[in-house]
Scaffold this motif. Sequence first.
Motif, PDB file in Angstrom:
ATOM      1  N   GLN A 196      -7.168  -1.945   2.334  1.00 40.60           N
ATOM      2  CA  GLN A 196      -6.189  -1.953   2.756  1.00 40.60           C
ATOM      3  C   GLN A 196      -5.492  -3.813   3.482  1.00 40.60           C
ATOM      4  O   GLN A 196      -5.623  -4.407   3.474  1.00 40.60           O
ATOM      5  CB  GLN A 196      -6.516  -1.675   4.481  1.00 40.60           C
ATOM      6  N   SER A 197      -4.987  -4.030   1.379  1.00 40.01           N
ATOM      7  CA  SER A 197      -4.541  -5.045   1.718  1.00 40.01           C
ATOM      8  C   SER A 197      -3.207  -5.913   0.871  1.00 40.01           C
ATOM      9  O   SER A 197      -2.333  -4.452   0.293  1.00 40.01           O
ATOM     10  CB  SER A 197      -5.232  -5.600  -0.107  1.00 40.01           C
TER      11      SER A 197
ATOM     12  N   PRO B 117       0.868  -1.328  -0.071  1.00 39.32           N
ATOM     13  CA  PRO B 117       0.144  -0.174  -0.199  1.00 39.32           C
ATOM     14  C   PRO B 117       0.891   1.834  -0.032  1.00 39.32           C
ATOM     15  O   PRO B 117       0.493   2.356  -0.463  1.00 39.32           O
ATOM     16  CB  PRO B 117      -1.041  -0.505   1.626  1.00 39.32           C
TER      17      PRO B 117
ATOM     18  N   GLU C 260      -6.973   4.483  -0.225  1.00 39.85           N
ATOM     19  CA  GLU C 260      -6.403   3.310   0.309  1.00 39.85           C
ATOM     20  C   GLU C 260      -6.518   3.706   2.101  1.00 39.85           C
ATOM     21  O   GLU C 260      -7.377   4.414   2.517  1.00 39.85           O
ATOM     22  CB  GLU C 260      -4.869   3.653  -0.198  1.00 39.85           C
ATOM     23  N   PHE C 261      -5.688   2.995   2.472  1.00 39.84           N
ATOM     24  CA  PHE C 261      -5.857   2.768   3.950  1.00 39.84           C
ATOM     25  C   PHE C 261      -5.796   3.841   4.777  1.00 39.84           C
ATOM     26  O   PHE C 261      -4.305   4.479   3.756  1.00 39.84           O
ATOM     27  CB  PHE C 261      -5.417   1.207   4.791  1.00 39.84           C
TER      28      PHE C 261
ATOM     29  N   ILE D 112      -8.381  -3.301  10.939  1.00 39.51           N
ATOM     30  CA  ILE D 112      -9.271  -2.449  10.771  1.00 39.51           C
ATOM     31  C   ILE D 112     -10.110  -2.048  11.618  1.00 39.51           C
ATOM     32  O   ILE D 112     -10.046  -2.153  12.469  1.00 39.51           O
ATOM     33  CB  ILE D 112     -11.094  -3.726  10.131  1.00 39.51           C
ATOM     34  N   ASN D 113      -9.775  -0.594  10.939  1.00 39.55           N
ATOM     35  CA  ASN D 113     -10.550   0.772  11.700  1.00 39.55           C
ATOM     36  C   ASN D 113     -11.999   0.700  12.742  1.00 39.55           C
ATOM     37  O   ASN D 113     -12.006  -0.075  12.157  1.00 39.55           O
ATOM     38  CB  ASN D 113      -9.942   2.109  11.594  1.00 39.55           C
TER      39      ASN D 113
ATOM     40  N   TYR E  85     -12.183   0.375  -0.789  1.00 40.03           N
ATOM     41  CA  TYR E  85     -11.582   1.226   0.265  1.00 40.03           C
ATOM     42  C   TYR E  85     -10.521  -0.378   0.352  1.00 40.03           C
ATOM     43  O   TYR E  85     -11.188  -1.387   0.855  1.00 40.03           O
ATOM     44  CB  TYR E  85     -12.031   0.894   1.096  1.00 40.03           C
TER      45      TYR E  85
ATOM     46  N   ASP F 280      -1.536  -5.497  -2.928  1.00 35.53           N
ATOM     47  CA  ASP F 280      -2.176  -4.714  -3.150  1.00 35.53           C
ATOM     48  C   ASP F 280      -2.662  -4.307  -4.408  1.00 35.53           C
ATOM     49  O   ASP F 280      -1.534  -4.593  -5.247  1.00 35.53           O
ATOM     50  CB  ASP F 280      -1.289  -3.634  -2.688  1.00 35.53           C
TER      51      ASP F 280
ATOM     52  N   GLU G 115      -3.613   3.437  10.264  1.00 31.97           N
ATOM     53  CA  GLU G 115      -4.554   3.627  10.420  1.00 31.97           C
ATOM     54  C   GLU G 115      -4.093   4.809  11.965  1.00 31.97           C
ATOM     55  O   GLU G 115      -3.952   4.546  13.420  1.00 31.97           O
ATOM     56  CB  GLU G 115      -5.468   2.215  11.375  1.00 31.97           C
TER      57      GLU G 115
ATOM     58  N   PHE H  42      -9.577  -6.149   3.088  1.00 35.67           N
ATOM     59  CA  PHE H  42      -8.922  -6.229   4.096  1.00 35.67           C
ATOM     60  C   PHE H  42      -7.806  -7.808   4.022  1.00 35.67           C
ATOM     61  O   PHE H  42      -8.170  -8.543   3.476  1.00 35.67           O
ATOM     62  CB  PHE H  42      -8.888  -6.220   5.400  1.00 35.67           C
TER      63      PHE H  42
END
Length: 477
Positions: free
Chosen positions: A388-389, A29, A408-409, A439-440, A386, A392, A413, A433
Amino acid sequence: MAYASFLFISLLYCFQVGISLGVLPVVWPDEVLFYSPAISFANTGHLKTEVLTGLIPGMESKTLWMPPGYLLFSGFTLSIFPDSLITLRIANVCIVYLTALGFYILLKRLSISEMAAQIALASVLWEPLVFRFGTVARMEALTACFFILSLLFATNNSKSNWNSFFAGVMLSFSALSHPIGASFGLITLFLIYQNFGFKKIIWFLLGGVLPILVWIYYIHPNWDWFQIQFGAQLTRKQNLLKTFTIIDKLKIFSFGFGFPKIRLVIIGLQLSCLCFFTFKLFQNKTKQMNSWYLFWVWILSVFVALYTSSEGWYVYHSLFPLAFGMALLLEEKTFVNKLPYVGILVSLFAMIFIVTIHWSKTDTNEIQTLHFQKIEKSLSNSKALYLQSLPDPYFYLKSKRPDLDILEFIPGELELPSTTYIKTIHSRDSFIFYDENLINDTIKEYLKQRNWIRKEWDIPVPSNHWLHYKTIVYTRK
C-alpha cells in the motif's frame, strides 16, 4: 501559420509527457490494479485480478469490480506491444492526443474560429493535470475519448439514423471504460435532440443499451461476485460523498492543476464572464445560442459528476468544457478575451516549474531508483508482500524479484468483512505502507500480534516534489 501553431502545440505536449513518462507521474497502486487483469487477458484470455487474490472474493477468477472497457483495451495493447507499464502509459498519451484532436474537430463543427479552437486545444494539452491524471495507466483517457467520439457522431452533418446509433454506442463504451462516462449522457442527448430531432433519440438509446447488455451477459453467471466487488466500490463512493466538505472537494478538484490556487481564480473568472455573456446574449438574442447552451449542459454535468465522485482522477474530464468555455470567451470582442491567453501561460509556467523541480534541481529517476533499491534490500528475506505504497514499487520488485508473491492494497480499503481476507493477510511476511493512518484495522491487529522489524524513511525530495512520500516497511523477525 495555423499549421505551424498546431504543430507547436502538439510538439510541446509530446515534450511534456516524453521527458519523464517512465518515472512521473509516480506509479500509483491503481495502475497495478488495472494492469493485473489486463496482463491476465493478454496471456490467458481471462480478466483475473491476481494481485487481489484472497483479498476480495472471485478476483482470482473474474474481474467484476470495474467495467471491462479499459481492461480489454489494455489487454489487447499488452498482447501486441512489450509487457510493461510504460506501454500502457504511451498508449494513453496517444489516446489523450487523439481525444484532444477530436475535441478540436468538434469545436470547428460548432463554428468556433481557428484561433479559438487552437487556444482550446492548447488549454487541454498543456495543462499539467493531463500529464498527472490523463497519461497514467488508468481509464480516464479512454473514457473521455469515447465520449468525445459520441459528440462527433451527434454533430455529424448526415441525418442518418446510424449517427444517433453510434453516438449511443460510443457513450456506452465510455461508461464501460468507467461508470462516470454514463453521467455525460445528457450532453450527447442534448446534441442528438438539437441536431437530429426527438425521433432520433430512440436510435441513440438503442445504441447505448446494446453494449451494456453484453456486459450484463458477462456478469450474470457470477452475480454474487459482482455484488461484492462492484457493490463495495459503490459503498465507498457513498462514504466519500458524506465525508468530504465543500472545501475538501475544492482541494481535490484543484490538486492536479499547475499552480492550483491561480487556476481556481482563473476558472472562477471564466465562469463569471461566461455567465454574464450568456445572460446578455439571451436578452438580446443577437446570435445563435446553441454553443452556449451546450457549454452549460456540459460543464454542469461534469461538475455534478465531480461533486458526487470526490476523486482527483475525474477532474481530467473538466478540462474539455473549461477549454470550450475559453474558446467562447475568445470569440467575444471585449477585454476578457485575454483570459484564455493568461490560462495557457499559467499552464506553460507550471510545465517549466515541474521540469525545474524534477529534473534540473533533482534527478527524479535516480532518486526513485535508489528508493526502490532500498525497499528491495529491506525485503531480502521476504517471500509474501502486501503493498500500500506511493510510489508503488510493484513493477520494480517484479523485475528484480519474480519469486516474490505481491498483493496490492484492498481498493480504497473497502468495507468488506475481515473474514474474506484475514487468512490472506496472515500469510504475508512483509508489509509496505505510505501512511499508517490508512492501514486496515485487521492488518493493524495482525502487526500487533507478532514481532516485526519496522523501518521508516522519507524520500529525500522537497515538499513540492511528486516523489514526496513516506515509506514504512514491516518485515517478520
